[in-house]
Design a protein around this motif. Sequence first.
Motif, PDB file in Angstrom:
ATOM      1  N   GLY B 175      -4.800   0.027  -9.539  1.00  0.00           N
ATOM      2  CA  GLY B 175      -4.434  -0.241 -10.926  1.00  0.00           C
ATOM      3  C   GLY B 175      -4.603   0.944 -11.847  1.00  0.00           C
ATOM      4  N   THR B 176      -4.364   2.145 -11.332  1.00  0.00           N
ATOM      5  CA  THR B 176      -4.480   3.336 -12.166  1.00  0.00           C
ATOM      6  C   THR B 176      -3.250   4.205 -11.952  1.00  0.00           C
ATOM      7  OG1 THR B 176      -5.634   4.433 -10.379  1.00  0.00           O
ATOM      8  CG2 THR B 176      -6.986   3.404 -12.051  1.00  0.00           C
ATOM      9  N   THR B 177      -3.047   5.196 -12.831  1.00  0.00           N
ATOM     10  CA  THR B 177      -1.961   6.132 -12.591  1.00  0.00           C
ATOM     11  C   THR B 177      -2.270   6.950 -11.344  1.00  0.00           C
ATOM     12  OG1 THR B 177      -3.059   7.544 -14.176  1.00  0.00           O
ATOM     13  CG2 THR B 177      -1.041   6.483 -14.907  1.00  0.00           C
ATOM     14  N   THR B 178      -3.558   7.064 -11.049  1.00  0.00           N
ATOM     15  CA  THR B 178      -4.009   7.792  -9.868  1.00  0.00           C
ATOM     16  C   THR B 178      -3.302   7.326  -8.609  1.00  0.00           C
ATOM     17  OG1 THR B 178      -6.129   7.440 -10.927  1.00  0.00           O
ATOM     18  CG2 THR B 178      -6.142   8.632  -8.880  1.00  0.00           C
ATOM     19  N   GLU B 179      -3.227   5.984  -8.500  1.00  0.00           N
ATOM     20  CA  GLU B 179      -2.651   5.369  -7.312  1.00  0.00           C
ATOM     21  C   GLU B 179      -1.183   5.765  -7.165  1.00  0.00           C
ATOM     22  OE1 GLU B 179      -3.159   1.191  -7.605  1.00  0.00           O
ATOM     23  OE2 GLU B 179      -2.045   0.821  -5.776  1.00  0.00           O
ATOM     24  N   GLN B 180      -0.479   5.805  -8.295  1.00  0.00           N
ATOM     25  CA  GLN B 180       0.932   6.172  -8.268  1.00  0.00           C
ATOM     26  C   GLN B 180       1.108   7.666  -7.979  1.00  0.00           C
ATOM     27  OE1 GLN B 180       2.484   4.424 -11.799  1.00  0.00           O
ATOM     28  NE2 GLN B 180       4.549   4.310 -11.000  1.00  0.00           N
ATOM     29  N   ASN B 181       0.239   8.475  -8.603  1.00  0.00           N
ATOM     30  CA  ASN B 181       0.353   9.926  -8.430  1.00  0.00           C
ATOM     31  C   ASN B 181       0.146  10.343  -6.983  1.00  0.00           C
ATOM     32  OD1 ASN B 181       0.775  10.363 -11.114  1.00  0.00           O
ATOM     33  ND2 ASN B 181      -1.388  10.634 -11.570  1.00  0.00           N
ATOM     34  N   ILE B 182      -0.875   9.756  -6.355  1.00  0.00           N
ATOM     35  CA  ILE B 182      -1.193  10.149  -4.983  1.00  0.00           C
ATOM     36  C   ILE B 182      -0.020   9.789  -4.090  1.00  0.00           C
ATOM     37  CG2 ILE B 182      -2.461   8.016  -4.388  1.00  0.00           C
ATOM     38  CD1 ILE B 182      -3.920  11.178  -3.309  1.00  0.00           C
ATOM     39  N   ASN B 183       0.587   8.639  -4.371  1.00  0.00           N
ATOM     40  CA  ASN B 183       1.740   8.209  -3.591  1.00  0.00           C
ATOM     41  C   ASN B 183       2.931   9.157  -3.801  1.00  0.00           C
ATOM     42  OD1 ASN B 183       2.873   6.053  -1.883  1.00  0.00           O
ATOM     43  ND2 ASN B 183       4.311   5.947  -3.573  1.00  0.00           N
ATOM     44  N   ASP B 184       3.195   9.492  -5.080  1.00  0.00           N
ATOM     45  CA  ASP B 184       4.305  10.399  -5.392  1.00  0.00           C
ATOM     46  C   ASP B 184       4.110  11.752  -4.705  1.00  0.00           C
ATOM     47  OD1 ASP B 184       5.220   8.381  -6.906  1.00  0.00           O
ATOM     48  OD2 ASP B 184       4.846   9.320  -8.847  1.00  0.00           O
ATOM     49  N   THR B 185       2.879  12.269  -4.798  1.00  0.00           N
ATOM     50  CA  THR B 185       2.602  13.588  -4.229  1.00  0.00           C
ATOM     51  C   THR B 185       2.797  13.591  -2.723  1.00  0.00           C
ATOM     52  OG1 THR B 185       0.928  13.823  -5.924  1.00  0.00           O
ATOM     53  CG2 THR B 185       0.911  15.449  -4.150  1.00  0.00           C
ATOM     54  N   PHE B 186       2.185  12.610  -2.055  1.00  0.00           N
ATOM     55  CA  PHE B 186       2.262  12.598  -0.594  1.00  0.00           C
ATOM     56  C   PHE B 186       3.667  12.290  -0.114  1.00  0.00           C
ATOM     57  CE2 PHE B 186      -1.874  13.161   1.486  1.00  0.00           C
ATOM     58  CZ  PHE B 186      -2.642  13.360   0.357  1.00  0.00           C
ATOM     59  N   GLU B 187       4.404  11.477  -0.866  1.00  0.00           N
ATOM     60  CA  GLU B 187       5.789  11.193  -0.470  1.00  0.00           C
ATOM     61  C   GLU B 187       6.678  12.412  -0.634  1.00  0.00           C
ATOM     62  OE1 GLU B 187       7.947   7.853  -1.923  1.00  0.00           O
ATOM     63  OE2 GLU B 187       7.250   6.704  -0.222  1.00  0.00           O
ATOM     64  N   SER B 188       6.465  13.138  -1.749  1.00  0.00           N
ATOM     65  CA  SER B 188       7.323  14.304  -1.966  1.00  0.00           C
ATOM     66  C   SER B 188       7.045  15.387  -0.934  1.00  0.00           C
ATOM     67  CB  SER B 188       7.131  14.845  -3.381  1.00  0.00           C
ATOM     68  OG  SER B 188       5.834  15.357  -3.516  1.00  0.00           O
ATOM     69  N   LEU B 189       5.822  15.406  -0.397  1.00  0.00           N
ATOM     70  CA  LEU B 189       5.502  16.379   0.651  1.00  0.00           C
ATOM     71  C   LEU B 189       5.767  15.807   2.045  1.00  0.00           C
ATOM     72  CD1 LEU B 189       2.103  17.680  -0.777  1.00  0.00           C
ATOM     73  CD2 LEU B 189       4.243  18.936  -0.727  1.00  0.00           C
ATOM     74  N   SER B 190       6.273  14.570   2.095  1.00  0.00           N
ATOM     75  CA  SER B 190       6.471  13.825   3.348  1.00  0.00           C
ATOM     76  C   SER B 190       5.224  13.803   4.228  1.00  0.00           C
ATOM     77  CB  SER B 190       7.630  14.377   4.171  1.00  0.00           C
ATOM     78  OG  SER B 190       8.678  14.762   3.373  1.00  0.00           O
ATOM     79  N   LEU B 191       4.082  13.602   3.600  1.00  0.00           N
ATOM     80  CA  LEU B 191       2.842  13.494   4.372  1.00  0.00           C
ATOM     81  C   LEU B 191       2.470  12.021   4.467  1.00  0.00           C
ATOM     82  CD1 LEU B 191       0.680  16.263   2.663  1.00  0.00           C
ATOM     83  CD2 LEU B 191       1.749  16.399   4.907  1.00  0.00           C
ATOM     84  N   PRO B 192       2.270  11.499   5.693  1.00  0.00           N
ATOM     85  CA  PRO B 192       1.800  10.120   5.799  1.00  0.00           C
ATOM     86  C   PRO B 192       0.297  10.050   5.506  1.00  0.00           C
ATOM     87  CG  PRO B 192       2.135  11.069   7.974  1.00  0.00           C
ATOM     88  CD  PRO B 192       2.482  12.144   6.982  1.00  0.00           C
ATOM     89  N   TYR B 193      -0.133   8.962   4.898  1.00  0.00           N
ATOM     90  CA  TYR B 193      -1.572   8.796   4.633  1.00  0.00           C
ATOM     91  C   TYR B 193      -1.863   7.307   4.485  1.00  0.00           C
ATOM     92  CZ  TYR B 193      -0.821   7.500  -0.225  1.00  0.00           C
ATOM     93  OH  TYR B 193      -0.446   6.822  -1.344  1.00  0.00           O
ATOM     94  N   THR B 194      -3.142   6.967   4.531  1.00  0.00           N
ATOM     95  CA  THR B 194      -3.535   5.571   4.378  1.00  0.00           C
ATOM     96  C   THR B 194      -4.364   5.428   3.113  1.00  0.00           C
ATOM     97  OG1 THR B 194      -3.735   5.517   6.768  1.00  0.00           O
ATOM     98  CG2 THR B 194      -4.595   3.627   5.574  1.00  0.00           C
ATOM     99  N   PRO B 195      -3.860   4.681   2.128  1.00  0.00           N
ATOM    100  CA  PRO B 195      -4.671   4.495   0.926  1.00  0.00           C
ATOM    101  C   PRO B 195      -5.647   3.340   1.125  1.00  0.00           C
ATOM    102  CG  PRO B 195      -2.537   3.462   0.637  1.00  0.00           C
ATOM    103  CD  PRO B 195      -2.561   4.000   2.030  1.00  0.00           C
ATOM    104  N   ILE B 196      -6.918   3.567   0.798  1.00  0.00           N
ATOM    105  CA  ILE B 196      -7.879   2.467   0.796  1.00  0.00           C
ATOM    106  C   ILE B 196      -8.204   2.215  -0.666  1.00  0.00           C
ATOM    107  CG2 ILE B 196     -10.115   1.644   1.636  1.00  0.00           C
ATOM    108  CD1 ILE B 196      -8.239   2.280   3.897  1.00  0.00           C
ATOM    109  N   LYS B 197      -7.797   1.040  -1.147  1.00  0.00           N
ATOM    110  CA  LYS B 197      -7.869   0.801  -2.588  1.00  0.00           C
ATOM    111  C   LYS B 197      -9.052  -0.084  -2.945  1.00  0.00           C
ATOM    112  CE  LYS B 197      -2.912   0.944  -2.752  1.00  0.00           C
ATOM    113  NZ  LYS B 197      -1.696   0.206  -3.033  1.00  0.00           N
ATOM    114  N   TYR B 198      -9.830   0.395  -3.893  1.00  0.00           N
ATOM    115  CA  TYR B 198     -10.932  -0.417  -4.398  1.00  0.00           C
ATOM    116  C   TYR B 198     -10.696  -0.698  -5.869  1.00  0.00           C
ATOM    117  CZ  TYR B 198     -13.199   1.185  -0.154  1.00  0.00           C
ATOM    118  OH  TYR B 198     -13.493   1.467   1.140  1.00  0.00           O
TER     119      TYR B 198
END
Lengths: 297, 366
Positions: B175-198
């Motif tokens: 529920g933060t912009t953080t969550e969106q930013n990390i997704n945007d960054t990793f997608e634009s670099l085509s890096l797969p990752y696993t978000p663990i959300k608290y």
Amino acid sequence: MSKNKKKFFQILLVFAFLGFLGILINNLIINLARTGLGFNFNWLTKPASFSLAEHPLPYSPSDSYAWALFIGWMNSLKVIISSLVLATCIGTLIGFLRVGKNSFFSIITAGYITVIRQTPLLIQLMCWYFVGFLNMRNNSFLSISNIFNISNKGIELFGLNLSPEFSALLFGLSIFSSAFIAEVIRGGIQSVPLGQWEAFRSLGISEKQGFFKIIIPQALPAFIPGLTSQYLNLAKNSTLAIAIGYSDIYAINDTIINQTGRAVECFIILLCSFLILNLLITKVMGIIDKSIMKSGI
Amino acid sequence: MTCALKLRKFIVNLLKNMINRFFFGIAAFGLLLTSCASNQNKNISRLSLIQKRDELICGVSGKIPGFSFIERDGSYKGLDVDICKAFAAAIIGDSEKVQFRPLTAAERFLAIKTGDIDLLSRNTTLTLSRDSFGGNGLTFAPVVFHDGQGLMVKKNSGIESIQELANKSICVGSGTTTEQNINDTFESLSLPYTPIKYQDLNQVVAGYLQGRCQAMTSDRSQLAAARSGFKNSKDHIILDDVLSKEPLAPASDGSEQKLADAMRWTVFALIAAEEQGITQSNIADKVQLATNNPQLKSLRRFLGVDGGLGEKIGLSNNFVVNVIKATGNYGEIYDRNLGRDSDVPIPRGLNEIYSKGGLHISPPFN
């Protein structure tokens, strides 16, 4: 005349109720309009643009919010159903031991029920997750190669990998609910008159056979209402998943509310999905109840 | 695979149709039954409401050292908290008449919309969606802290850049912009990752420290604040990659222009005071100076001796004096909470005033 009067009051009551409901909803709409929020569900088809750690069906951030919500619902369902099964197994076992003749088991289970029932579920979940699973670091707690392995990576069962978040939630929910289910089972068994025990003993039927063939069938109808309410509680308690990072429907709702600002719509979806789920559980339990009644015991 | 795709399309459409129809059905019925429902809320502005109530209700986080944190004695401390106090000093004239409400990231915007709080001073990033009437419908005061999103990893992990985080787990607050930013960054670099959300930062930190994720992400200031509480703070490094601009600003309801004006110019007053070297300790002298010297036109206007600027935004003319007396200027607030000798030292960098190479600047008080 009195029949007509009754009917009149019934109709009046229905109108009063509908009117009250209407006022509430109208109030909500007026207030939403006043704050400029308004109702709008068009965002459901927009891309979610957040990723999820766990998804039973294919999911990517470019999928829509509606699909993300559905994945969340699937995740919730997954943990609710598996906890429901596990809690019933543990609860039944504990319940049997609690009423059994072995006083050692009886004391142990009484202690288990007391401790579990008297502590908050949220704390238990946090404990399972942060102190239980994540604390194991890299050494496994219990490991049988290729079959079963519990570590900080979660549970591995026949090559099936369960994340630590899911595992902690599964354990936490099952164990919490099992204590309540055990009490339901105990209550049910004790509702069978003592005379029934004396009767099968005097007929020379063995304890084991008597318990399972004479006592349990009579106790079954008494289990159902208690079990139903415990299952409903379990389903609702699963929303605490957000505390330990499991992407259930509530956690996903939380993210969506923040991204879209559509809190009212999201909560309506959330309420409706739990209503549907719990109505389903109630219905299934009702069918089970009926079939028990029908079998004529 | 195709089956799942079909199912997805079906469910998306079903959900949309069902919800739209079902809900509007009930709503129409409600309207029919209650043809007229009175709206008791008189059109009183939020600013007057605060003044009438004689208390400002301010939404904060309460969990971030340096920004808003609950002290042992139960009082709140931090940059966001001091900004709230400055608003109270400007609007009511007493910086102690503030009631703080700790809010989670997800609750904060609804709390403004429903009117539970007057304003939000809770390390909230200013974005278009949040500022617009078609989005969250808020309005933002000037930026009080320029931040950027970063990543923290354990030193012994050997990870030094974002590329090395491919296929790793990353702890993130939901529920933060953080969550969106990390997704945007990793997608634009085509890096797969696993978000663990608290749900909140404390859990993100716990998850990271317990080793659930190889990295945690948040605003760099929050990472620094969190790290300051670690046992071995030197074992953790914040990567040089900055994923986003995060201008943090106070916010209020978009339909309350009077309150928004008061907030905007209170923040500018803090910055303008630093530009002019007016501090908590010399404010009394400066007022004396302005009163005695009619030729100091701009100082007289700023401190409310002349000009009646405060009245124009619904405040008392000497609101700047009240604010500076209560909290000091922006630099003083910064040093108290994030300065070198504070518990959470963060170099000022972009948060200097413009004359020292930073981004904070105040428009003229004319």
